[in-house]
Scaffold this active site. Structure first.
Site: not given
Length: 909
Positions: A329, A371, A642, A706, A731, A735
């Site tokens: 997420e 250039d 250009d 996992n 988790n 995160d």
């Protein structure tokens, strides 16, 4: 009651979407203008149009402009308007990943709260999932708002303006401030800021490629032909917003602005979309790969646990938690944060990113076409000599050149400015003694321009200056040793020899010719540039920048090949290139290129690095064949010539002093016209890309690992390897640790080569490095199940009573929770670099601090009341020794596999 709440939530979400749609429709209705009748404006007299808009040839004043703005609208295209905040909120919180999480939260809410007895109701799991959504969404929203504000702020630093007459005074206004009824002046290099009825034109050629797709410029005039009956863009006396002036000059009346223009109508119908880059495709493919992986993994775990444990509800909740754990997420937030931080960093280094998505392409450039003037050189042209054809100083040559540069109304280039400055310093110029009769503007095919002036006695003179070869073509005579004589081949050879000698010294040379009392029928035109008298030439010095040699070396060291694409001649270019370290290079001319087909040109473009005497179309062609050969091409330029090549390139690069069309065509704007700034910007782009790849590859491999761990544990353990709430909290900590990745460093070695997104590498990274964590997850299972837990509770699991089994499970969960947190957090430090972590390559202070805090919190959690509420128990002292051995062994195995992977695939990230 619960169903009412769920229904209410759904109705609220649907209501938000409907409200946004209504707001969008309301805005569209407010901005909608009646379609412009271009035939009416083309046919109607100028005086009547002046009366319609209550204006005149001298223009309007500021108060009148406000009235006209209220009546006819603002000069803003609606698709460029800022996205409503509520839409930004929905985009941040409702990504594919957070939508999955919200669905899981609703399911968890039903299973943990709705269908269980009152005394067993528990919203902790729902709250953790919602916390993840809020955390991811809020961070994405913050970065999106920052992104929009930064883009707006940077955009304001690069203003496109137009020359407008306000009550007779010429003023430069941002195009947003132009209104219907304004009188604007146009010259080569200008973009059309609105739809315009042309009042006066002089050899005006306009590129309408943005409107019609036509490759070649079309001539525009101030007259209307009744035979015209095709498309609106065919009206010769109407010029349209979005097109640009290639050559010539004009004065026009603004007849439509913003959404009312033809460009605005096209934008509304087609809805402008950004080009899908390999980076966009890679992010999308990876996102859906991980979602599909989760959709296979979660049901598999659910079935295995249901069949082996017999508790289908518990198995379902665990499968749900696994799905949450496998959902990356934070990916949208990580990507957005990296892009915003990259754009901010690059802005501080003098590089403005107009489109955040172009950062990846910027870092991926492996061929830079540039250039010569102003990039390799100082862009400070000095007039060194004004010589007659004998090679002697002659003020008459400078005087004629001054009148040509002073009276022309086109785009004054650096040579024009140098001529005017030198003449004003060295000569006593009296411009009031002359008046301009006419001019023939510059274009890139003729490579010259002319003005016609008249003195007080009625004597007229056409004065022309331009490239030497092109001037020799239109000269029949020469002012040679004090008298005008026919231009013979011998004299021409002498002139060219002198010019070559000047070129070899690095001087750019243009020739000057004149014709007294030229006869003309009607207006002067290109055909009148004939039978002229060549009077001399001007030699300019544009010395190389002091930084250019080092910059070219630095770009080469970072895998970027530099190719010089210039309209200048071979000798001058060779002299400059030699001074900046590009000696011993063979030069290819535009004439040679014109004789090649694309297959031949592709070989030449790869082999050679300096191309001279190119037309704008030849520059574009070279860029195209290089891209077709698989290169990521950047083109750096600042002139109208250009712009086509910049649009063709993967990344168009310009400077804030460039002409309007060049800035509009660019993806990247440099605040300094210096290759060293460009090199720093490329490195910043590679750093941004590298940090995004860290999260993508780490998350993918972690999820893959996992899978093995959970499947093995589900098959062999008599209980769940981790409770759903524990998995969710684990988790969440991980995160938060990953949120620091955008602030990490990149190894210098990673920045040495261009980087491109290769989605196929994600799969190989998952397969090779993912299972390494499973090896030590399984050893941790065995250690906890057979050694640590029996020692704590006094026996093996199957010999214990229900209460002791619960304690056994709680200790087991705590052991795997801590080991999982340590392994997946510390592996960030290992996988962020192919080097030895902590010793040869260290993470940034922010990443090190955040990950350390995450590990500390997770390790201390089993000893707290909250941890025990989650079902964790304090771990014995001997566990930590085993943990240290496990983590060291795991990191060593990762480093071994990492080296094998790099050896096989060439790179880690």
């Amino acid at each position: 009651m619960i169903h009412t709440n769920l229904s209410g939530m759904l109705f609220f979400m649907v209501g938000c979407f409907l409200w946004i749609q209504l707001v969008g429709k309301k805005v569209t209705t407010m901005e909608k203008k009646e379609a412009v009748n271009y035939k009416f404006f083309a046919q109607t007299s100028v005086d009547k149009l002046f009366s319609t808009f209550k204006t005149s040839l001298s223009g309007i004043n500021n108060n009148e402009a406000e009235v006209l703005r209220d009546e006819y609208g603002e000069n803003v295209i609606s698709h460029k308007k800022k996205t409503p905040f509520i839409v930004e909120v929905l985009k941040a919180y409702f990504t594919p990943f957070t939508t999955v999480l919200l669905a899981l939260a609703i399911i968890s809410f039903i299973t943990d709260y709705v269908i269980v007895p009152t005394d067993e109701r528990d919203l902790t799991g729902v709250l953790i999932i919602v916390a993840m959504v809020v955390l991811s969404g809020t961070m994405t929203l913050i970065q999106s708002v920052k992104s929009n504000n930064a883009a707006e702020k940077l955009s304001n630093m690069v203003k496109v303006t137009a020359t407008v007459l306000r009550k007779g005074e010429e003023v430069e206004l941002p195009i947003e401030e132009i209104v219907c009824g304004d009188i604007i002046k146009l010259s080569a290099g200008d973009m059309l800021p609105a739809d315009v009825r042309l009042i006066r034109t002089k050899d005006l050629f306009v590129s309408q490629a943005a409107m019609t797709g036509e490759s070649y410029p079309v001539e525009k005039k101030d007259t209307f032909s009744m035979s015209q009956k095709d498309a609106e863009t065919d009206y010769e006396n109407i010029a349209f917003m979005g097109s640009n002036v290639v050559s010539g000059s004009a004065i026009g009346l603004v007849i439509a602005v913003g959404n009312g223009t033809l460009f605005g109508q096209i934008a509304k119908d087609v809805s402008e979309k950004h080009t899908i880059t390999s980076f966009d495709v890679g992010i999308s493919k990876t996102s859906w790969l991980l979602i599909r992986f989760m959709m296979v993994m979660a049901p598999t775990v659910f079935l295995i646990n249901g069949l082996t444990k017999g508790d289908w509800l518990e198995a379902f909740l665990f499968g749900l938690s696994v799905a949450v754990g496998l959902t990356p997420e934070m990916l949208p937030m990580i990507v957005t944060t990296n892009l915003v931080k990259g754009a901010s960093t690059m802005a501080k280094k003098g590089t403005i990113i107009k489109n955040l998505n172009s950062i990846q392409n910027f870092g991926a450039i492996d061929v830079l076409c540039t250039d010569k003037t102003g990039t390799l050189t100082q862009d400070k042209i000095i007039l060194e000599y004004h010589l007659d054809v004998d090679g002697k100083e002659d003020d008459r040559v400078l005087r004629h050149a001054f009148f040509n540069s002073y009276y022309q109304t086109g785009l004054k280039n650096l040579m024009d400015k140098a001529i005017i400055e030198s003449a004003e310093e060295e000569l006593n110029m009296n411009v009031n003694a002359y008046k301009k009769v006419d001019e023939i503007p510059f274009d890139f095919q003729r490579r010259r321009m002319s003005v016609v002036i008249e003195d007080a006695f009625g004597k007229t003179q056409m004065i022309t200056k331009g490239a030497v070869e092109e001037m020799l073509e239109v000269s029949s005579y020469v002012d040679y040793r004090g008298s005008v004589v026919p231009l013979t081949e011998d004299i021409k050879s002498t002139i060219l020899k002198t010019v070559d000698e000047l070129n070899e010294d690095g001087l750019r040379v243009i020739a000057v010719a004149q014709k007294t009392n030229p006869s003309v029928v009607g207006e002067f035109s290109v055909k009148d540039e004939s039978d002229m008298v060549l009077i001399g030439y001007l030699a300019f010095l544009d010395p190389p920048k002091e930084t250019t040699k080092d910059a070219l070396k630095a770009l080469k060291e970072h895998g970027v090949g530099v190719k010089v694409l210039t309209g200048d001649n071979a000798l001058v270019t060779k002299s400059v290139c030699k001074q900046v370290g590009l000696e011993d290079e063979e030069l290819i001319t535009g004439t040679e290129i014109s004789r090649m087909n694309d297959v031949e040109l592709k070989v030449i473009a790869e082999k050679f690095n300096i191309f001279v005497k190119l037309t704008p179309s030849q520059k574009t062609r070279l860029v195209r064949v290089l891209r077709e050969a698989g290169h990521t091409v950047g083109f750096m330029g600042d002139g109208i010539n250009d712009a086509p090549a910049m649009k063709e390139a993967d990344v168009g690069i310009s400077v804030d002093t460039a002409v309007d069309i060049a800035k509009e065509s660019a993806d990247v704007i440099l605040l300094e016209k210096d290759l060293m700034v460009l090199e720093r910007g490329i490195l910043a782009g590679r750093t941004t890309f590298g940090n995004i790849m860290k999260y993508v590859k780490m998350t993918a491999s972690s999820n893959f690992g996992n899978m093995f761990s959970v499947v093995v544990a589900s098959i062999f353990l008599p209980f769940l390897p981790m409770l759903p709430l524990q998995l969710l909290f684990l988790n969440l900590i991980y995160d938060i640790s990953c949120m620091s990745i955008p602030w990490d460093n990149m190894d210098d070695e990673y920045l040495e080569e261009p980087k491109k997104w290769d989605a196929t590498r994600i799969g190989s990274f998952m397969k090779w490095l993912g299972p390494t964590s499973s090896v030590f997850d399984i050893t941790t299972y065995a250690l906890m199940y057979f050694v640590i837990c029996p020692a704590v509770v006094g026996g093996s699991y199957h010999t214990l009573g229900a209460e002791q089994q619960a304690l056994f499970i709680a200790v087991f969960h705590a052991g795997w929770f801590v080991e999982s947190l340590w392994s997946q957090t510390l592996v960030i430090h290992t996988l962020r670099t192919p080097k030895l972590p902590f010793i040869q390559s260290r993470a940034s202070f922010i990443l090190t601090t955040i990950t350390s805090i995450g590990i500390a919190i997770g390790s201390f959690l089993p000893f707290t009341a909250f941890g025990q509420d989650l079902g964790l128990m304090p771990l014995p002292g001997e566990y930590w020794g085993y943990l240290a051995l496990t983590i060291v062994a795991y990191l060593m195995l990762v480093m071994v596999i990492k080296k094998i992977y790099v050896k096989r695939f060439g790179e880690l990230l």
